[in-house]
Scaffold this motif. Structure first.
Motif, PDB file in Angstrom:
ATOM      1  N   ASP A 167       0.817  -1.213   0.000  1.00 30.19           N
ATOM      2  CA  ASP A 167       0.000   0.000   0.000  1.00 30.19           C
ATOM      3  C   ASP A 167       0.851   1.263   0.000  1.00 30.19           C
ATOM      4  O   ASP A 167       0.393   2.335  -0.420  1.00 30.19           O
ATOM      5  N   LYS A 168       2.110   1.144   0.448  1.00 32.93           N
ATOM      6  CA  LYS A 168       3.019   2.285   0.433  1.00 32.93           C
ATOM      7  C   LYS A 168       3.986   2.232  -0.741  1.00 32.93           C
ATOM      8  O   LYS A 168       4.628   3.223  -1.085  1.00 32.93           O
ATOM      9  N   GLY A 169       4.131   1.044  -1.329  1.00 28.53           N
ATOM     10  CA  GLY A 169       5.036   0.884  -2.454  1.00 28.53           C
ATOM     11  C   GLY A 169       6.499   0.992  -2.077  1.00 28.53           C
ATOM     12  O   GLY A 169       7.335   1.382  -2.896  1.00 28.53           O
ATOM     13  N   ARG A 170       6.836   0.576  -0.861  1.00 28.03           N
ATOM     14  CA  ARG A 170       8.222   0.681  -0.386  1.00 28.03           C
ATOM     15  C   ARG A 170       8.405  -0.156   0.866  1.00 28.03           C
ATOM     16  O   ARG A 170       7.430  -0.651   1.456  1.00 28.03           O
ATOM     17  N   ILE A 171       9.663  -0.293   1.286  1.00 30.19           N
ATOM     18  CA  ILE A 171       9.962  -0.864   2.597  1.00 30.19           C
ATOM     19  C   ILE A 171       9.483   0.136   3.647  1.00 30.19           C
ATOM     20  O   ILE A 171       9.856   1.312   3.614  1.00 30.19           O
ATOM     21  N   ALA A 172       8.638  -0.319   4.543  1.00 28.80           N
ATOM     22  CA  ALA A 172       8.056   0.598   5.514  1.00 28.80           C
ATOM     23  C   ALA A 172       8.229   0.133   6.958  1.00 28.80           C
ATOM     24  O   ALA A 172       7.673   0.740   7.873  1.00 28.80           O
ATOM     25  N   HIS A 173       8.977  -0.955   7.161  1.00 26.99           N
ATOM     26  CA  HIS A 173       9.278  -1.392   8.527  1.00 26.99           C
ATOM     27  C   HIS A 173      10.620  -2.118   8.519  1.00 26.99           C
ATOM     28  O   HIS A 173      10.915  -2.882   7.585  1.00 26.99           O
ATOM     29  N   VAL A 174      11.422  -1.872   9.552  1.00 28.16           N
ATOM     30  CA  VAL A 174      12.756  -2.471   9.634  1.00 28.16           C
ATOM     31  C   VAL A 174      13.023  -2.943  11.057  1.00 28.16           C
ATOM     32  O   VAL A 174      12.364  -2.514  12.012  1.00 28.16           O
ATOM     33  N   GLY A 175      13.998  -3.826  11.184  1.00 29.98           N
ATOM     34  CA  GLY A 175      14.409  -4.311  12.494  1.00 29.98           C
ATOM     35  C   GLY A 175      15.689  -5.113  12.373  1.00 29.98           C
ATOM     36  O   GLY A 175      16.271  -5.220  11.280  1.00 29.98           O
ATOM     37  N   PHE A 176      16.130  -5.688  13.480  1.00 31.52           N
ATOM     38  CA  PHE A 176      17.358  -6.476  13.500  1.00 31.52           C
ATOM     39  C   PHE A 176      17.068  -7.971  13.392  1.00 31.52           C
ATOM     40  O   PHE A 176      16.151  -8.487  14.045  1.00 31.52           O
ATOM     41  N   VAL A 177      17.861  -8.653  12.575  1.00 31.12           N
ATOM     42  CA  VAL A 177      17.870 -10.115  12.576  1.00 31.12           C
ATOM     43  C   VAL A 177      18.654 -10.553  13.809  1.00 31.12           C
ATOM     44  O   VAL A 177      19.819 -10.208  13.966  1.00 31.12           O
ATOM     45  N   ASP A 178      18.015 -11.313  14.694  1.00 25.54           N
ATOM     46  CA  ASP A 178      18.713 -11.835  15.864  1.00 25.54           C
ATOM     47  C   ASP A 178      19.101 -13.295  15.641  1.00 25.54           C
ATOM     48  O   ASP A 178      20.128 -13.747  16.112  1.00 25.54           O
ATOM     49  N   LYS A 179      18.270 -14.020  14.897  1.00 26.29           N
ATOM     50  CA  LYS A 179      18.569 -15.413  14.554  1.00 26.29           C
ATOM     51  C   LYS A 179      17.887 -15.741  13.229  1.00 26.29           C
ATOM     52  O   LYS A 179      16.752 -15.338  12.993  1.00 26.29           O
ATOM     53  N   TRP A 180      18.589 -16.483  12.380  1.00 23.46           N
ATOM     54  CA  TRP A 180      18.080 -16.864  11.054  1.00 23.46           C
ATOM     55  C   TRP A 180      18.203 -18.379  10.932  1.00 23.46           C
ATOM     56  O   TRP A 180      19.287 -18.925  11.051  1.00 23.46           O
ATOM     57  N   ASP A 181      17.057 -19.058  10.705  1.00 25.77           N
ATOM     58  CA  ASP A 181      17.148 -20.521  10.679  1.00 25.77           C
ATOM     59  C   ASP A 181      16.683 -21.152   9.371  1.00 25.77           C
ATOM     60  O   ASP A 181      16.502 -22.370   9.305  1.00 25.77           O
TER      61      ASP A 181
END
Length: 225
Positions: A167-181
């Protein structure tokens, strides 16, 4: 007698240096560590010094791992931060916003990420605009790339993820990867809530499907793909 006195002082100093080297005394801890106090129902740190300098040795895996660990300590210390009146305000929220030169009342997920990177001595865009956290030189993973092509790096602890909002046509939220499985990530992110909203009320630890992410950027080391 005069010479014996100085010889004794010299031998004492030498013994101290040998002991420091042999037993690994942490001089950083001798200087004092930050204390903690309770306030507003959560644990707050005060007096914390930036614990690392920007690394000059870019390829040293031990140093990079150490820096990722310190970044994790910084952002997890903020778990439990809550807005004062659910209007993007409150002492901690405004601290993040000030770091990116914004006033209270503005969305702050990107400000939180930039502030934590800055606290760790990591160069970052100092921006409250989520897309600014994904310059081409820092992107190491992207959902639209073919894994078979071999141009995707596996994200690591401390990397920054972005969520695309159509709906915004963009990245609109970000955060840190703490663990990737492989299928899921454990994240730490600001301006969210229990449901994972991009307009939440605090800093939370979340579990997200990797398929819901759009891009991941690495500000800790040189581009890995």
């Amino acid at each position: 007698m005069f010479k014996s006195h100085y010889l004794l002082k010299f031998l004492s100093a030498a013994i101290i240096l040998v002991c420091v080297h042999a037993y690994g005394i942490d001089l950083g801890k001798v200087k004092g560590e930050s204390g903690k106090v309770k306030g507003n129902g959560r644990e707050v740190k005060f007096g914390r010094e930036v614990k690392v300098e920007r690394l000059k040795v870019k390829g040293n895996s031990n140093e990079l791992k150490r820096k990722r660990g310190i970044l994790k300590e910084v952002y997890t210390d903020e778990l439990g931060v809550r807005e004062f009146s659910s209007r993007n305000d409150g002492p901690d929220v405004e601290k993040y916003l000030r770091y990116v030169r914004l006033k209270k009342g503005q969305p702050w997920c990107a400000a939180f990420v930039c502030w934590a990177l800055g606290e760790t001595g990591i160069k970052n865009p100092r921006s409250g605009w989520s897309p600014d956290l994904f310059p081409a030189s820092k992107v190491i993973w992207q959902r639209t790339r073919a894994i078979a092509a071999g141009d995707i790096a596996t994200p690591r602890q401390g990397d920054v993820f972005g969520v695309w909002y159509s709906d915004k046509g963009r990245i609109a939220h970000v955060g840190f990867v703490d663990k990737w499985d492989g299928k899921w990530i454990i994240s730490v992110e600001g301006n969210t809530n229990g449901a994972g909203s991009a307009e939440g009320d605090g800093v939370y630890r979340k579990r997200r499907l990797i398929a819901s992410l759009y891009k991941v950027a690495d500000f800790i080391q040189d581009k890995r793909i």
